[in-house]
Each structure stands twice: as C-alpha cells, then as structure tokens.
Write an enzyme that holds these catalytic residues in place. Structure first.
Site, PDB file in Angstrom:
ATOM      1  N   GLY A 165       0.792  -1.227   0.000  1.00 54.50           N
ATOM      2  CA  GLY A 165       0.000   0.000   0.000  1.00 54.50           C
ATOM      3  C   GLY A 165       0.823   1.274   0.000  1.00 54.50           C
ATOM      4  O   GLY A 165       0.271   2.374  -0.069  1.00 54.50           O
ATOM      5  N   GLN A 166       2.144   1.121   0.068  1.00 56.92           N
ATOM      6  CA  GLN A 166       2.990   2.327   0.062  1.00 56.92           C
ATOM      7  C   GLN A 166       2.786   3.092  -1.245  1.00 56.92           C
ATOM      8  O   GLN A 166       2.670   2.489  -2.318  1.00 56.92           O
ATOM      9  CB  GLN A 166       4.462   1.937   0.190  1.00 56.92           C
ATOM     10  CG  GLN A 166       4.843   1.401   1.561  1.00 56.92           C
ATOM     11  CD  GLN A 166       6.323   1.044   1.611  1.00 56.92           C
ATOM     12  OE1 GLN A 166       7.174   1.887   1.351  1.00 56.92           O
ATOM     13  NE2 GLN A 166       6.612  -0.204   1.918  1.00 56.92           N
ATOM     14  N   SER A 167       2.795   4.420  -1.135  1.00 59.42           N
ATOM     15  CA  SER A 167       2.449   5.242  -2.302  1.00 59.42           C
ATOM     16  C   SER A 167       3.332   4.930  -3.507  1.00 59.42           C
ATOM     17  O   SER A 167       2.851   4.901  -4.634  1.00 59.42           O
ATOM     18  CB  SER A 167       2.525   6.729  -1.950  1.00 59.42           C
ATOM     19  OG  SER A 167       3.785   7.023  -1.415  1.00 59.42           O
TER      20      SER A 167
END
Ligand code: GTP
Ligand code: MG
Length: 171
Positions: free
Chosen positions: A61-63
């Site tokens: 989910g890290q950008s």
C-alpha cells in the site's frame, strides 16, 4: 473429490492498514508467518474456503508501489479493500485511492464484488463501521456488490464473515 473453483482476488488499501496480517490469518496455520513486515511490491498467497481456492495478490500500500495495483485488475475476480479504522488522518487518502480504483477502465464496467475490512476495530480510537462507510461514501457504489466487515486481523476476528460473503458473491 471435487476440485475447488480457482479465483483471483486483489488485496488493496493503504500501507499499514493490515492487508498482509489479514491474508496471513486466512492461510492454513502451518503456512502462517509470525513476523509480518511491510510488503515490497506484492506477494502471492493462497487459501481455501469451503467451495473456492483463492489466489490473493497482496499488494503493497505504500504510495510508491500503488501504481502496480492496476496491472492486476483485469485478471481479478474480486477485490478486498482494507482500511485502518484508527487512521482518521488518512481516510481521505484511502477514499481517493478507492475512487481511482472504482473509476478505472478495467474495474468500472464490471460487477466484481468488493469486500471492505474496517480493520483494527480493537483500537481505542477506531471509527465505527458505519463511520468508515460514510467517510468512504460506500452507499454510492451502485453497480457492484459490496460488503463491509469490522475486523481485528491480529486476533482473526471478522475475517471469516468477509470470506463467506466473498464466496457467495464471486461468479
Ligand atoms: P503494507 O504491506 O505496507 O501495504 O501494509 P499492510 O496493509 O500489509 O499492513 P500489515 O499487515 O503489515 O500490518 C501493519 C501493522 O498493523 C502491523 O504491525 C500489524 O500487526 C498491525 N495490525 C494489523 N491488523 C491489526 C488489527 O486489526 N489491530 C491492530 N491493533 N493492529 C493491527
Ligand atoms: Mg503488506
């Protein structure tokens, strides 16, 4: 015996929402891991329900990795979208990512089921399932079956209700 139907599920949501913890709990206990670390890119995991054999793409989910998500939309039969119910500050970011997902050309025209986990319901500051639904404007989703469950992935609470719903709504 009868072979279970194979389905692909994409697990999405912001970093730290609990995606990997949820998927880990759904796996057979002898394949569960004790130390869960932030996902790099994605991991592919497998688990079964009573009638389906799931292959899950557990995405980071890290950008910096969110641009990977769309490459797996076409081959997915359902989406699991995980929200950290305690993360009030980033609820708008979660909504932006959800809206981008739902408006994507490979998603918007399809009736694929979307299961939401309002995860970390055990946190003192956790928002209720109703509050999370309102902030994400889930009632605006009219062209897909969707469902939201409160969950505590650390204890495994609320997860099977979600999987049962998915099993009943995947075509
Ligand atoms: P990325 O891989 O970075 O996208 O994160 P993720 O969504 O996979 O989150 P992960 O499963 O790695 O969990 C992040 C942290 O939240 C871990 O420390 C988990 O133990 C914790 N966590 C996950 N679910 C819950 C929950 O239901 N309650 C609480 N209190 N903590 C949780
Ligand atoms: Mg992860």
């Amino acid at each position: 015996g009868l072979k279970k139907k194979e389905v692909n599920v994409l697990c999405l949501g912001l970093d730290n929402s609990g995606k990997t913890t949820i998927i880990n709990q759904l796996k057979p206990s002898n394949t569960q891991t004790q130390d869960i670390v932030p996902t790099i890119g994605f991991n592919i995991e497998k688990f079964k329900s009573s009638s389906l054999s799931f292959t899950v793409f557990d995405m980071s989910g890290q950008s910096r990795y969110r641009n990977l998500w769309e490459h797996y939309y076409k081959e997915s039969h359902a989406i699991i979208f995980v929200i950290d119910s305690g993360d009030k500050l980033r609820m708008v970011v979660a909504k932006e990512e959800l809206d981008t997902l739902l408006n994507h050309q490979d998603i918007c025209s399809r009736r694929l089921p979307v299961l939401f986990f309002a995860n970390k319901s055990d946190l003192r500051e956790a928002m209720s399932l109703v509050k999370v639904s309102q902030l994400l404007c889930l009632e605006n989703i009219k062209d897909k079956p969707w469902h939201i469950c409160a969950s505590n992935a650390v204890k495994g609470e609320g997860l099977l209700e979600g999987v049962d719903w998915l099993q009943d709504h995947i075509k």
